[in-house]
Design an enzyme around this catalytic site. Structure first.
Site, PDB file in Angstrom:
ATOM      1  N   CYS A   1      41.672  40.797 -51.460  1.00 35.97           N
ATOM      2  CA  CYS A   1      42.998  41.298 -51.106  1.00 35.97           C
ATOM      3  C   CYS A   1      43.805  41.781 -52.303  1.00 35.97           C
ATOM      4  CB  CYS A   1      43.759  40.214 -50.355  1.00 35.97           C
ATOM      5  SG  CYS A   1      45.514  40.505 -50.202  1.00 35.97           S
TER       6      CYS A   1
ATOM      7  N   CYS B   1      47.674  38.075 -53.801  1.00 40.01           N
ATOM      8  CA  CYS B   1      47.927  36.856 -54.569  1.00 40.01           C
ATOM      9  C   CYS B   1      47.012  36.860 -55.792  1.00 40.01           C
ATOM     10  CB  CYS B   1      47.631  35.614 -53.740  1.00 40.01           C
ATOM     11  SG  CYS B   1      48.700  35.403 -52.294  1.00 40.01           S
TER      12      CYS B   1
ATOM     13  N   CYS C   1      47.381  36.027 -43.102  1.00 37.34           N
ATOM     14  CA  CYS C   1      47.742  35.680 -44.479  1.00 37.34           C
ATOM     15  C   CYS C   1      48.490  34.349 -44.566  1.00 37.34           C
ATOM     16  CB  CYS C   1      48.597  36.794 -45.062  1.00 37.34           C
ATOM     17  SG  CYS C   1      49.231  36.447 -46.706  1.00 37.34           S
TER      18      CYS C   1
ATOM     19  N   ASP D   1      70.795  42.133 -61.745  1.00 36.11           N
ATOM     20  CA  ASP D   1      69.483  41.820 -61.167  1.00 36.11           C
ATOM     21  C   ASP D   1      68.724  43.139 -61.062  1.00 36.11           C
ATOM     22  OD1 ASP D   1      67.296  40.866 -59.854  1.00 36.11           O
ATOM     23  OD2 ASP D   1      68.338  40.349 -57.997  1.00 36.11           O
TER      24      ASP D   1
ATOM     25  N   CYS E   1      62.885  39.679 -62.719  1.00 36.79           N
ATOM     26  CA  CYS E   1      61.568  39.427 -62.133  1.00 36.79           C
ATOM     27  C   CYS E   1      60.454  39.826 -63.093  1.00 36.79           C
ATOM     28  CB  CYS E   1      61.422  40.189 -60.816  1.00 36.79           C
ATOM     29  SG  CYS E   1      61.610  41.977 -60.974  1.00 36.79           S
TER      30      CYS E   1
END
Length: 498
Positions: free
Chosen positions: A127, A130, A208, A427, A454
């Site tokens: 996939c 992750c 998932c 942000d 992030c």
């Protein structure tokens, strides 16, 4: 990350290859030590000889890289090995040689980390959404803290930073409240998922384990309905190319949006009837048209085929109405922890003017508004500004105003007009604040600047500019917004010293 950088989010993750899969592009040097395997074509070589593709090497892994790969060091070159874990000694085959780093695929683990586990997802290797399921959760949290430390060492020149322990999840599964999955056909059967790296082959991920169970059920059922009604999938006029499903975690209500190649969508009435009958949680069925081939998921035109125009969601005491294209945090439970850290860093007393430089739909600004004199949010996306203004009205917040534009332009204008903020919150997207906005912040000199990031690399680079301009680090608070992935969010509290 703000609204204008998220349009393509969720369509694919960074590629994470497994123990026997090809490695992917990496760009972060590491700090581990390695040695060659004395066998085959990779018999012991002199230290001056360069490694070549196909060479077999043994590497000690020192840390996890920004994309979730193990980072080692071989003859003064960084080695990136997907699937390897810090503390392990691994055998690997070199797959790519660059002037400053090597890529390699894991072939054997000689010394196994106690943090290694069998990934619970059956398609984890294929996939790519992750990157860390092969690491126990406590190890994931340690790795993410180290990502922040390493970024500040490398890009900010700081070996010691006031880093707080990362805020993790009690249950790091089933947390993601929205899916944007590509639709396609494989051997005549419909599939929904992410594209395998470097290909147009879809990996079916409708079960998932990081998605909310309601999302998995909804996507699977909508996919089957489309197939039963012979509504074209993936290609052709009016074909459905992407299924987007979002759930409100407080109510389990669901909003479904079908991204199509044109305005034409066959058998709309039958589609609406089937969705209403088989998916009672769905309160909105919408169609968005995106005929282009760009990586952006959504096009400009959205039509509600049936149901309410907005999904109602809550975050703490705040209520939000979410239109199909509106951004909202994907992990509400962790978002509360993140925003509480922002509020602590802002340290508001009720007398401050706060500027939210990348306000999106206004979530951070509205979180802070009850503790401030005035909040001014800035955002590039018109729909996000409209959502922010509506969210302020619906929550009865009168001291928050939202402006369409660029923070690096509006902030200096306000300062020239005599409106100097006490606190600025940013942000930004993964690319960071940018030089122009950093200059505007240093010129405005708010007493406190709160950075929500992030991307540890751009965070550290931008913090170096702020530190050189008179700011000091008070603390850094990492938050695990996306367990099982290599992503880490961080709130940085800074203050101006002159």
């Amino acid at each position: 990350m703000s609204e204008h950088n998220r349009a393509a989010a969720g369509t694919a993750g960074n590629r994470r290859s497994g123990a026997a899969a090809d490695s992917s592009k990496r760009n972060r040097p590491g700090t581990a030590a390695g040695k060659p395997v004395p066998s085959g074509r990779s018999q012991a070589k002199s230290g001056a000889e360069e490694a070549k593709e196909g060479d077999r090497i043994v590497v000690t892994i020192k840390r996890i890289g920004i994309n979730g790969e193990g980072v080692g060091y071989y003859r003064r070159k960084a080695v990136f090995i997907p699937g390897a874990i810090a503390g392990e000694v691994v055998k690997a085959r070199v797959t790519k040689v660059e002037p400053s780093y090597l890529q390699a695929e894991l072939t054997e683990v000689e010394k196994r980390s106690p943090l290694r586990q069998t990934p619970p997802c059956p398609v984890y290797e294929e996939c790519g959404g992750c990157q860390l399921q092969h690491i126990r959760y406590e190890g994931q949290l340690e790795a993410k803290e180290e990502l922040v430390r390493e970024a500040f060492r490398r890009y900010c020149g700081r070996d010691a930073i006031p880093l707080r322990p990362i805020l993790g999840m009690d249950e790091p599964w089933g947390y993601r409240n929205k899916a944007q999955l590509q639709a396609g056909l494989q051997r005549g059967k419909p599939v929904t998922g992410l594209y395998r790296a470097g290909s147009r082959e879809l990996v079916d991920i409708t079960g998932c384990p990081v998605q909310h169970p309601v999302i998995n059920e909804t996507v699977r059922e909508v996919r089957d309905i489309l197939h039963e009604l012979n509504i074209p999938i993936a290609s052709g006029e009016g074909a459905v190319r992407t299924i987007v499903a979002r759930t409100a975690t407080a109510s389990d209500e669901v909003q479904v949006t079908l991204i199509t190649t044109s305005d034409r969508l066959p058998r709309k009435e039958q589609l609406v009837a089937a969705v209403r009958e088989r998916l009672p949680r769905v309160i909105t069925l919408a169609q968005n048209v995106n005929p282009g081939s760009s990586p952006l998921v959504f096009g400009e035109k959205t039509t509600v085929l049936w149901g309410r125009p907005q999904l109602r969601e809550t975050l703490g005491a705040l209520r939000f109405g979410l239109s199909p294209r509106a951004f909202f945090q994907l992990n509400p439970a962790q978002t509360v922890k993140l925003y509480d850290a922002v509020a602590e860093a802002a340290a508001l007393s009720g007398r401050e003017i706060v500027v939210d430089a990348y306000c999106g739909t206004g979530t951070i600004g509205l979180w802070l508004a009850p503790r401030a004199r005035e909040v001014r949010g800035i955002e590039l996306v018109p729909e996000a500004v409209d959502d922010a203004r509506r969210n302020a009205r619906e929550n009865g917040i009168a001291n928050a105003r939202f402006y369409l534009g660029r923070a690096e332009k509006l902030l200096p204008q306000w300062v020239r007009a005599g409106i100097r903020p006490d606190v600025v919150v940013a942000d930004p997207p993964r690319t960071g604040c940018g030089d122009e906005l950093l200059r505007a912040i240093l010129h405005a000199r708010p007493r406190r600047f709160v950075y929500v990031s992030c991307n540890p690399a751009t965070l550290a680079k931008d913090c170096r500019v702020l530190l050189d301009g008179g700011y000091r680090l008070k603390w850094l608070q990492p938050v695990d917004m996306f367990p099982q992935t290599a992503h880490v969010e961080c709130v940085v509290s800074t203050y101006f010293t002159g």
